[in-house]
Design a protein around this motif. Structure first.
Motif: not given
Length: 308
Positions: A50, A54, A56, A40, A65
């Motif tokens: 990844t 994610a 935010l 994160l 992120l």
């Protein structure tokens, strides 16, 4: 990727965290909790990969992120929008500067305090929030015990009042009264539009402050539950989660048999099957999350779902 092999450290981790909420992510060491936190914040090793989303979103901006650049994360996310209480505080404290100097720098940068007297007072207030003793402020990190280093790192993380606080094992090295004080301060951080994601193996700390609990096993979140139900009645639904509670000294004090699998050598099917007393042939398939729990035979209130 040891030996050229790919290791899926975290898979299918899906959750949302609302303003004013504390989510405690629990599980045995090595289950992927800290890897998730590092992902994160963009702090994974360079060879890590990844995938997913994610997001935010805190009223200031919306940031993805996992795809944000290092420059964007360093400039506008870390410290300002996500505060971090690190698992290894000594590695995050500058060794050649005193705790006071580091607190004053963060106060100046994040809170805009400028005057010398004002900076000193603000740094001491920040230290007090984390129960860091004022007579240790002029010491360097190598002069601190593990517990004091943890409190210094917590003080630094709280300075910016970031919308999201990510606390990775924030009670390591603390005795019980300080554990309670620390998590209470972290809980106070969640007031208004601020949220807390606490990664911990300390279930008593999680019970004290969490609104919801996420249980990780072998890189997956196997249960998401309301904290009051999880720690009270009817209790967790996943057999592993029930085992975690049963292992506590103030409960059955019965350890879960066996050991968790290596993330690089996960078995086919349910990763918990080899340790589970509810296993059947269905457990040869990986259980998909349903109604907050990833298990073929979850425990249900007033009903045994073993053969459901």
């Amino acid at each position: 990727m040891p030996g050229g092999r790919s290791v899926a450290a975290v898979t299918d981790a899906t959750f949302a965290l609302a303003p004013g909420e504390c989510l405690a992510l629990v599980g045995e060491s090595g289950c992927g909790k800290s890897v998730l936190a590092s992902a994160l914040l963009g702090l994974l090793p360079g060879n890590a990969q990844t995938a997913g989303t994610a997001l935010l979103s805190d009223g200031r901006a919306e940031t993805e992120l996992l795809t944000a650049s290092e420059a964007e994360l360093a400039r506008s996310v870390r410290g300002r929008r996500i505060g971090l209480v690190p698992q290894s505080p000594a590695a995050h404290l500058t060794p050649v500067r005193t705790v006071r100097a580091q607190l004053e720098e963060i106060v100046r940068e994040l809170a805009g305090v400028r005057g010398r007297v004002e900076l000193r007072a603000a740094a001491e207030r920040a230290a007090g929030r984390a129960a860091f003793p004022p007579d240790h402020l002029d010491r360097h990190p190598h002069q601190l015990s593990g517990g004091l280093a943890q409190r210094a790192a917590t003080a630094l993380a709280l300075v910016g009042d970031a919308p999201l606080l990510l606390a990775d094992e924030p009670t390591t090295g603390l005795d019980r009264p300080l554990v309670d004080r620390t998590v209470d301060e972290l809980k106070r951080h969640t007031g208004g539009d601020r949220a807390l994601l606490m990664i911990t193996h300390d279930l008593a700390a999680a019970e004290r402050i969490a609104d919801r609990v996420g249980v990780m096993y072998a890189g997956r979140i196997v249960e998401l539950a309301d904290a009051q139900r999880f720690f009270g009645t009817p209790g967790p639904r996943h057999p592993y989660a029930r085992g975690l509670l049963a292992a506590l000294p103030d409960r059955a004090f019965t350890p879960i048999p066996g050991m968790p699998p290596e993330l690089g050598a996960l078995p086919d099917g349910c990763a918990f099957a080899a340790r589970c007393d509810r296993v059947t042939a269905r457990c040869a398939q990986v259980p998909a999350p349903y109604d907050g729990v990833a298990c073929h035979h979850p425990v249900t209130a007033g009903k045994d779902a073993r053969h459901a």
